[in-house]
Design a protein around this motif. Structure first.
Motif, PDB file in Angstrom:
ATOM      1  N   VAL C 203       0.840  -1.189   0.000  1.00 20.49           N
ATOM      2  CA  VAL C 203       0.000   0.000   0.000  1.00 20.49           C
ATOM      3  C   VAL C 203       0.880   1.246   0.000  1.00 20.49           C
ATOM      4  N   ASP C 204       0.385   2.296  -0.643  1.00 15.87           N
ATOM      5  CA  ASP C 204       1.115   3.564  -0.704  1.00 15.87           C
ATOM      6  C   ASP C 204       1.247   4.132   0.716  1.00 15.87           C
ATOM      7  N   PRO C 205       2.463   4.324   1.211  1.00 14.03           N
ATOM      8  CA  PRO C 205       2.624   4.831   2.579  1.00 14.03           C
ATOM      9  C   PRO C 205       2.060   6.248   2.742  1.00 14.03           C
ATOM     10  N   GLY C 206       1.841   6.941   1.639  1.00 14.21           N
ATOM     11  CA  GLY C 206       1.268   8.285   1.726  1.00 14.21           C
ATOM     12  C   GLY C 206      -0.257   8.285   1.698  1.00 14.21           C
ATOM     13  N   LEU C 207      -0.873   7.112   1.876  1.00  9.15           N
ATOM     14  CA  LEU C 207      -2.344   6.989   1.823  1.00  9.15           C
ATOM     15  C   LEU C 207      -3.002   7.970   2.795  1.00  9.15           C
ATOM     16  N   ALA C 217      -7.478   2.396  -2.865  1.00 17.65           N
ATOM     17  CA  ALA C 217      -6.486   1.448  -2.354  1.00 17.65           C
ATOM     18  C   ALA C 217      -7.042   0.034  -2.375  1.00 17.65           C
ATOM     19  N   ARG C 220      -7.009  -1.320  -5.985  1.00 22.01           N
ATOM     20  CA  ARG C 220      -5.701  -1.836  -6.422  1.00 22.01           C
ATOM     21  C   ARG C 220      -5.384  -3.171  -5.746  1.00 22.01           C
ATOM     22  N   HIS C 221      -5.703  -3.224  -4.466  1.00 17.92           N
ATOM     23  CA  HIS C 221      -5.361  -4.411  -3.677  1.00 17.92           C
ATOM     24  C   HIS C 221      -6.048  -5.672  -4.218  1.00 17.92           C
TER      25      HIS C 221
END
Ligand code: SF4
Lengths: 200, 257, 488
Positions: C203-207, C217, C220-221
């Motif tokens: 996952v994008d850490p900037g979520l 998210a 995509r997952h």
């Protein structure tokens, strides 16, 4: 004893004898045919749920598709009228394409079986101009073209017009969820962009 | 009109002022009030706690006591709800169809106070005077079981001197629910806290309702908070007159000292 | 195994040998809680964040639902029709199920009958194993939660992947669902973001905690799962006996993915979900979305009838689940709990649910409907506190799109619940006293004296102490009404 017989036997003894009296269903609600379709209401409902609506004359459909999907790859069902497609799109007809191939295209153009004004719903029944269910599911942009006379007023009207033996998909706006704090948010797994083109 | 008072056990024992006010009001309006002294309790507590078999004798008693009267009134939506909607069920459960149909007849002739005034007597202005800022809690059973609708509000709006303020989230339950307040005391208290917050937000002097039970619950919470808001039964407001307000030895709620 | 005190409906005329109505077996599935409702509720009430989340969510949904219901001029007529269709369905349930099974079979589907959770789990696991798959994707379904299908699949070496956003939040957070429609309703956006950051691979850490970002998210997952999983498991909202059509109502498109992309589709449905005719859908498709998510229509509804050659799954199974439903049907008062279309409107208007949340109910079915359905499915003794988890305010009855009289069922089930001995003795004594006016008047005087002992009602013995802990009882009046009446 089979589980089928076991369950049916349980249910019969649960109901006992004599059976509960039959019930007359009061259908005092608005049945099919009770209300005239209102295309403006349909447009309003679609817009409310973040679908983009285009109204145009039949010959102008290709121009609208060009505006939305020009320069991109588009999957189409085998029976789609070719004159809806501008030269600017890269057309990929669906002849049992593998799922991965369908997932890789940018958009899809289809017709519809019927639409419901009151709820802003389009119904696909897998007819030749709508195709397999997968092609309207994986691409991120769905352009759905329908004639104003395909719009009916209510849910009962729509059910009366479709064949239960076909696979049916009722679509009301783009994919959305209410799972985060019960607010509707558009854009989860289905197409995130729904364009409805209504021809006169 | 000759009207039989079904006082309810709670008003009889703990809130006699609501019952006395009902008598005073109806007599002031020119009616004869009778009190069948063999009445005790409608059995709602038993039914709602899961004891319909024990309630049966109370249903039988209630039906026997009130069957002779054409018009019965109770200053409680909840008890009227029980009489109208539960008595026949209790009787049928016990296999007593005759009792069930008599219970239905009695139920049909039994009215909550605001129903009696508005529907049977055709009144909304009962000539009351009550110079206070008042908010009305519509109690669940009055609202959803017997569906008194806006009858109490129409009666209150016609009371001279009364300033009616709307209760935020009025239709939310106060958390009493009889046995619920005991068996689920924590949840009940949480519901009561929200009800009290809404009552206090109205800055009313008086919170009224048609059910002594809910008023007891809300009033008990307000008293614990020392909030300065009084709970007064609808009957007491409607029974109050200018003479009461002027009269010595009575406070403005018409409550005898 | 009929619950005690419950009319079995068996008549002794020879039909009973086919099987008596049975409650759901213990030890499997999620219909029984670990502790009584009041204890679980107490803990939930102490969680201020939970209460804020619930209040926000239930207020939002009530407002939305109220607005779209207000647009429909014939809402009450639709409710009346919905109730009648369901009543009619229950009266003919065995015949309608046979009709449904025949129609599904004729359309190329395969029908299985599961007497209880154990059998249903075994049927599904065997079907998955036969495909050679070791992973299934799931569309949110109450029936499969009820039977504990995920645990059963894991035990069989099959990985279940929940694809509904809220179910995913629950699964990733190793949490339990707390609402029929929105199982993660107890989580707010900030908590969901934290779960995703912690548990979602890559996952994008900037979520951010923007709902749209969180939804993206999840998209995509799960994308790869959708494209590569060969078996899906779904529930059913409706199944039409006349045509064999099954309908699933959803929002996100995860349902469409599961119903369209795999080779094998296994649908597990409670037997009460059958409706008689195609036309009946016109009632429920109007009632359900407006009552549940407060939408005029949910984004996606899929309907399929058996197998469509060349389109969608070519192996289509329908598992018809009893698991206690026959016992519910046997109770003439309680059987209307089977009318439920799982819209969750009753949860959203319930003042108890709003404050305690769904976990306090123990069962996968929380809120007012859970308080009447769970005890009937398991037998009242196994969920004895649930019929009391209501103030009987009646808001659920008014909200229910199929007009289930939940308060009456609650009261009915309280009569079947096991009673504490001391309470039963007190109630019997109270009834006796109240049936004797002279004793009653004496008791009134006695109560007045006793109450003078404790100021303002404090210091009462239990159970009344529960009531006086946070409220004052009024000062006892100098005179009861009947004393006043005699004197006047
Ligand atoms: S009981 Fe009624 S309101 Fe509650 S979930 Fe079921 S259908 Fe909806």
């Amino acid at each position: 004893m089979s589980s089928r017989d076991l369950i049916l036997g349980r249910l019969r003894s649960a109901l006992g004898e004599p059976r509960p009296a039959p019930v007359e269903v009061p259908r005092d609600y608005r049945p099919a045919g009770a209300v005239a379709a209102d295309v403006d209401l349909f447009v309003d409902r679609l817009t409310d749920y973040r679908a983009t609506v285009h109204r145009c004359a039949t010959p102008d459909v290709a121009r609208v598709v060009d505006d939305v999907l020009g320069g991109r790859q588009v999957v189409v069902p085998a029976g789609l009228p070719r004159h809806w497609l501008p030269d600017s799109v890269d057309v990929l007809p669906d002849d049992d394409l593998p799922t991965g191939r369908v997932a890789a295209v940018d958009g899809v153009v289809t017709a519809a079986a019927v639409a419901v004004a009151e709820t802003g719903t389009i119904v696909l029944d897998g007819g030749p101009d709508q195709g397999r269910r997968v092609i309207t599911l994986l691409p991120d942009v769905h352009v759905c073209v329908l004639r104003a006379d395909q719009v009916v007023a209510t849910v009962p009207d729509a059910l009366a017009r479709v064949d239960p033996h076909r696979p049916l998909t009722w679509i009301s706006g783009p994919s959305a969820t209410s799972d985060i704090e019960l607010n509707r948010v558009e854009g989860v797994h289905g197409p995130r962009h729904l364009h409805v083109v209504i021809t006169a | 009109m000759r009207i039989a008072l079904f006082v309810t056990c709670l008003a009889d024992t703990l809130f006699p002022e609501a019952a006395k006010a009902t008598v005073r009001l109806l007599e002031r309006l020119g009616h004869e009030v009778v009190f069948p002294e063999d009445q005790t309790c409608c059995g709602q507590m038993h039914v709602n706690t899961g004891y319909p078999d024990e309630a049966l004798r109370l249903v039988r008693r209630h039906v026997r006591v009130f069957a002779p009267y054409d018009v019965v009134v109770a200053p409680s939506g909840s008890c009227v709800g029980s009489v109208r909607h539960q008595h026949a069920t209790v009787a049928r459960r016990a296999g007593d169809e005759r009792l069930a149909s008599r219970a239905e007849e009695v139920g049909a002739r039994t009215h909550e106070l605001s129903e009696l005034l508005v529907d049977v007597l055709g009144l909304t202005d009962v000539g009351a005077y009550f110079p206070h800022r008042v908010t009305y809690h519509p109690t669940c059973h009055s609202l959803r079981m017997i569906r008194v609708g806006d009858k109490p509000l129409r009666l209150l709006r016609a009371v001279r001197g009364l300033e009616l303020v709307e209760l935020p989230q009025a239709e939310q339950c106060c958390g009493f629910g009889g046995t619920f307040a005991v068996k689920n005391a924590d949840t009940s208290t949480a519901m009561l806290a929200d009800k009290m917050r809404n009552v206090l937000a109205t800055r009313a002097d008086v919170c009224t309702a048609g059910d002594a039970s809910c008023l007891m619950h809300i009033g008990g919470g307000l008293s614990r908070l020392r909030a300065g808001v009084r709970t007064v039964h609808l009957a007491e407001i409607l029974a109050s007159t200018e003479a009461d307000a002027r009269g010595a030895g009575r406070d403005a709620a018409g409550v005898a000292r | 195994m009929t619950a005690p005190g419950r009319p079995a409906g068996a008549t002794g005329d020879g039909t009973t040998f086919l099987g008596m109505p049975a409650t759901a077996p213990p030890g499997v599935g999620h219909l029984r809680g670990d502790e009584p409702f009041p204890a679980a509720a107490r803990r939930a009430l102490g969680d201020a964040q939970l209460r804020r989340n619930l209040r926000h969510a239930t207020t939002t949904i009530r407002d939305k639902s109220g607005a779209v219901i207000g647009e429909v001029p014939d809402w009450q007529e639709l409710r009346a029709a919905g109730r009648a269709i369901k009543t009619d369905t229950m009266a003919r349930l065995p015949e309608l199920l046979e009709q449904l099974a025949a129609a599904v079979t004729a359309a190329g589907g395969t029908v299985h009958w599961a007497a209880d959770a154990v059998e249903a789990n075994r049927i599904v696991a065997d079907l998955v194993r036969a495909t050679g798959a070791d992973r299934v994707m799931k569309v949110k379904s109450m029936a499969t939660q009820e039977i504990g299908l995920n645990e059963a699949l894991e035990a069989a070496g099959i990985e279940p992947v929940e694809t509904d956003l809220a179910e995913l939040i629950v699964q990733l957070g190793r949490d339990k669902p707390s609402h029929i429609l929105v199982p993660a309703i107890h989580r707010n956006r900030a908590e969901i973001r934290e779960i995703f950051l912690r548990e979602m691979p890559g996952v994008d850490p900037g979520l951010t905690d923007e709902p749209a970002a969180l939804a993206a998210a999840a998209r995509r997952h799960l994308r790869e799962t959708f494209l590569s999983t060969r078996v899906a498991v779904s529930g059913a909202n409706f199944a039409v006996a006349e045509t064999g059509t099954v309908a699933v109502v959803e929002s996100e498109g995860n349902g469409r993915m599961c119903l369209t992309l795999p080779e094998t589709l296994i649908t597990v449905m409670g037997i009460e979900k059958v409706i008689p005719t195609w036309r009946d859908l016109e009632v429920f498709l109007q009632l359900l979305p407006r009552a549940s998510t407060g939408e005029r229509m949910n984004p996606y509804t899929s309907m399929w009838t058996g197998v469509t050659p060349g389109d969608g799954p070519q192996q289509v199974h329908l598992v018809l689940l009893d698991n206690g439903r026959s016992a519910v049907l046997a109770d003439e008062v309680g059987r209307q709990a089977l009318h439920c279309i799982r819209c969750s409107a009753c949860l959203n208007v319930c003042p108890v649910y709003e404050r305690t949340g769904g976990h306090a109910y123990g069962s996968v079915y929380p809120g007012p409907i859970g308080a009447v359905l769970s005890p009937q499915l398991t037998g009242v003794a196994d969920n004895a506190s649930l019929p009391y988890a209501s103030s009987l305010c009646g808001a659920c009855y008014d909200a229910c799109p199929v007009m289930i009289d939940i308060p009456s069922i609650l009261v009915h089930l309280r009569a079947e619940a096991p009673h504490p001995r001391a309470e039963a003795a007190t109630m019997a004594a109270a009834a006796y006293t109240m049936d004797h006016p002279a004793l009653y008047a004496a008791a009134q005087r006695g109560a007045r004296l006793a109450r003078l002992a404790g100021p303002r009602g404090r210091g009462l013995p239990p159970p009344l102490s529960g009531w006086t802990a946070s409220r004052d009882l009024p000062a006892p009046p100098p005179q009861t009404f009947r004393e006043w009446w005699v004197e006047r």
